[in-house]
Motif scaffolding. Sequence first.
Motif, PDB file in Angstrom:
ATOM      1  N   GLY A 374      21.042  -3.239  20.637  1.00  0.00           N
ATOM      2  CA  GLY A 374      20.911  -4.695  20.768  1.00  0.00           C
ATOM      3  C   GLY A 374      21.291  -5.228  22.134  1.00  0.00           C
ATOM      4  O   GLY A 374      20.836  -6.307  22.529  1.00  0.00           O
ATOM      5  N   GLN A 375      22.110  -4.483  22.883  1.00  0.00           N
ATOM      6  CA  GLN A 375      22.549  -4.993  24.185  1.00  0.00           C
ATOM      7  C   GLN A 375      22.175  -4.068  25.349  1.00  0.00           C
ATOM      8  O   GLN A 375      21.492  -4.495  26.281  1.00  0.00           O
ATOM      9  CB  GLN A 375      24.059  -5.252  24.136  1.00  0.00           C
ATOM     10  N   LEU A 376      22.576  -2.796  25.293  1.00  0.00           N
ATOM     11  CA  LEU A 376      22.230  -1.903  26.409  1.00  0.00           C
ATOM     12  C   LEU A 376      20.719  -1.781  26.555  1.00  0.00           C
ATOM     13  O   LEU A 376      20.172  -1.945  27.658  1.00  0.00           O
ATOM     14  CB  LEU A 376      22.859  -0.526  26.200  1.00  0.00           C
ATOM     15  N   LEU A 377      20.023  -1.511  25.467  1.00  0.00           N
ATOM     16  CA  LEU A 377      18.567  -1.370  25.544  1.00  0.00           C
ATOM     17  C   LEU A 377      17.892  -2.698  25.869  1.00  0.00           C
ATOM     18  O   LEU A 377      17.193  -2.826  26.880  1.00  0.00           O
ATOM     19  CB  LEU A 377      18.019  -0.824  24.225  1.00  0.00           C
ATOM     20  N   LEU A 378      18.103  -3.683  25.017  1.00  0.00           N
ATOM     21  CA  LEU A 378      17.322  -4.914  25.134  1.00  0.00           C
ATOM     22  C   LEU A 378      17.716  -5.744  26.342  1.00  0.00           C
ATOM     23  O   LEU A 378      16.856  -6.319  27.016  1.00  0.00           O
ATOM     24  CB  LEU A 378      17.452  -5.729  23.850  1.00  0.00           C
ATOM     25  N   TRP A 379      18.994  -5.833  26.636  1.00  0.00           N
ATOM     26  CA  TRP A 379      19.416  -6.660  27.762  1.00  0.00           C
ATOM     27  C   TRP A 379      19.061  -6.041  29.104  1.00  0.00           C
ATOM     28  O   TRP A 379      18.787  -6.765  30.067  1.00  0.00           O
ATOM     29  CB  TRP A 379      20.917  -6.922  27.695  1.00  0.00           C
ATOM     30  N   VAL A 380      19.074  -4.720  29.200  1.00  0.00           N
ATOM     31  CA  VAL A 380      18.732  -4.074  30.479  1.00  0.00           C
ATOM     32  C   VAL A 380      17.222  -3.922  30.620  1.00  0.00           C
ATOM     33  O   VAL A 380      16.676  -4.035  31.726  1.00  0.00           O
ATOM     34  CB  VAL A 380      19.443  -2.709  30.596  1.00  0.00           C
ATOM     35  N   ASN A 381      16.527  -3.676  29.509  1.00  0.00           N
ATOM     36  CA  ASN A 381      15.065  -3.539  29.556  1.00  0.00           C
ATOM     37  C   ASN A 381      14.344  -4.845  29.861  1.00  0.00           C
ATOM     38  O   ASN A 381      13.306  -4.845  30.533  1.00  0.00           O
ATOM     39  CB  ASN A 381      14.552  -3.014  28.222  1.00  0.00           C
ATOM     40  N   THR A 382      14.875  -5.957  29.352  1.00  0.00           N
ATOM     41  CA  THR A 382      14.144  -7.225  29.448  1.00  0.00           C
ATOM     42  C   THR A 382      13.834  -7.642  30.887  1.00  0.00           C
ATOM     43  O   THR A 382      12.679  -7.970  31.203  1.00  0.00           O
ATOM     44  CB  THR A 382      14.906  -8.335  28.707  1.00  0.00           C
ATOM     45  N   PRO A 383      14.804  -7.663  31.809  1.00  0.00           N
ATOM     46  CA  PRO A 383      14.444  -8.000  33.199  1.00  0.00           C
ATOM     47  C   PRO A 383      13.456  -7.011  33.796  1.00  0.00           C
ATOM     48  O   PRO A 383      12.581  -7.399  34.595  1.00  0.00           O
ATOM     49  CB  PRO A 383      15.792  -7.949  33.935  1.00  0.00           C
ATOM     50  N   GLY A 384      13.578  -5.725  33.419  1.00  0.00           N
ATOM     51  CA  GLY A 384      12.634  -4.737  33.919  1.00  0.00           C
ATOM     52  C   GLY A 384      11.227  -5.005  33.441  1.00  0.00           C
ATOM     53  O   GLY A 384      10.259  -4.934  34.214  1.00  0.00           O
ATOM     54  N   MET A 385      11.081  -5.338  32.160  1.00  0.00           N
ATOM     55  CA  MET A 385       9.771  -5.624  31.602  1.00  0.00           C
ATOM     56  C   MET A 385       9.143  -6.847  32.270  1.00  0.00           C
ATOM     57  O   MET A 385       7.969  -6.827  32.666  1.00  0.00           O
ATOM     58  CB  MET A 385       9.888  -5.866  30.101  1.00  0.00           C
ATOM     59  N   ILE A 386       9.917  -7.906  32.422  1.00  0.00           N
ATOM     60  CA  ILE A 386       9.397  -9.115  33.065  1.00  0.00           C
ATOM     61  C   ILE A 386       9.039  -8.832  34.515  1.00  0.00           C
ATOM     62  O   ILE A 386       8.009  -9.286  35.026  1.00  0.00           O
ATOM     63  CB  ILE A 386      10.433 -10.250  32.973  1.00  0.00           C
TER      64      ILE A 386
END
Length: 486
Positions: A374-386
């Motif tokens: 919920g945090q390491l994956l999603l929070w770090v991936n989100t800026p990368g995806m955008i």
Amino acid sequence: MSVTTNEPPKEGVPSATAGLRSGSLGTADIAFFVVSAAAPLTVMAGVAPLAIMLGGIGAPVGYLLAGITLAVFAVGFTTMSRHVRSGGAFYAFVTRGLGRPVGIGAALLALVGYTGMEIGVYGLLGSATQDTVHALFGTDVPWLPISLAGLLLIGYGGYRSIEFGAKVLGVLLVAETGILVLLAGGVLVKGGAHGLSAASLHPDHILIPGTAAVLAFAFAAFTGFESTVIYRREARDPERTVPRATYFAVGFLGLFYAFVVWIAIQAFGNDEVVRAAAEDPGGLFFTAITVYVGGWAADLMHVLIVTSVIASLLAFHNAINRYVLALAEEGLLPRRLGRIHPRHRSPYLAGMAQTVLGAVVVLAFWAAGADPYGQLLLWVNTPGMIGLLFLQLLTAIAVPCYFRRVSHREGILPTVVAPIAATVLLTTAIVLVVGHIDLFTGASATVNTILVVTAPLVFATGFPLAWWLRRRRPTAYAAFATEPAE
């Protein structure tokens, strides 16, 4: 009109990546890297149930629309790849079309984007392995040792030759695709829950508000497909290999994603699948394969989800290493990061730097008591995806600008029409993704705002950096994104 297939050789600069093994990768090898970065099994079992829950039985069409959008983007992208040979891919294309300041911002965005996509997935590795061990053995294990072991394993894979990575990814990709095909076969043979239905294609199930959320998930699922171009120097016959690998990756992912989501809908039935997805999103595919194939297949799927995540990590790791190599060549990063291993012919120092950075981030999230998914994956991936979506948009804009300034014999369709269409479609995609960012992160409005603005801030940093380089290091600035010497 004269033919211009590349920039004039006089603009070439010594290549820090010249030691990479030229001509070692074929179309299938590069396609394995790209499709593995998308991790089809992980996307289907982990994300597709959420798409069904929000978008209903019209969810398969969302994946088709995303695939069509990126196929349109690929037309101009692969056409320009015949003229720009730099290993920097996105940022090189942006520089040639929109200028060095924008290109330097794009280079920073590419580096941060790919790095975020990789490091965040170590949280998924820890979480997925925890779930697999619990499902198979009833034992709970901590996620941190798993993620750290994954860092070492991926670091070793990047240290070895590119051919080694291609072979590993080929095996893993075939295995994870095979288990989904096995599920599809079981559902088709038994005719689904209530007979097979094409209702997913009906406009009444597509033109609904939830479709916007499905598109956001779908575009995220394709992240990394564009990395075909960064393997240009290692490709056999890149004029053919790169476009073929790009179209194969986009076509395979778009059709396969849509087909498997449709299969999941048939497994439960049009009227029951949304409720089933809402009640147990993580177990949707495991329940389906248990019913239609058997419990042994569900156990195997648990194992293959872990290997699917490993494949994704290795593919991203190799892509990042080549961006670091290109930036070391440009002089924006220390030259030593461009060193090639004398035996394995791999960018080993770039890989080591990635491994160390990944360990620092993973340990920081663990120390803060963060959740690996919920945090390491999603929070770090989100800026990368955008960031990577924004890079695609910048590249689409850069293509017609580039072809206006050079002599060429390319047609108007790949140099003007397709890039403009891709610009409109990608802008829409970014708006949808940002507008539904809470569906990805489950975070507060404050956290979501930080995650969304990270990519634009990284990009904006490129402008003062470009100004500084032009004043203090004019040679490096002048050589930025020029054609490498052969």
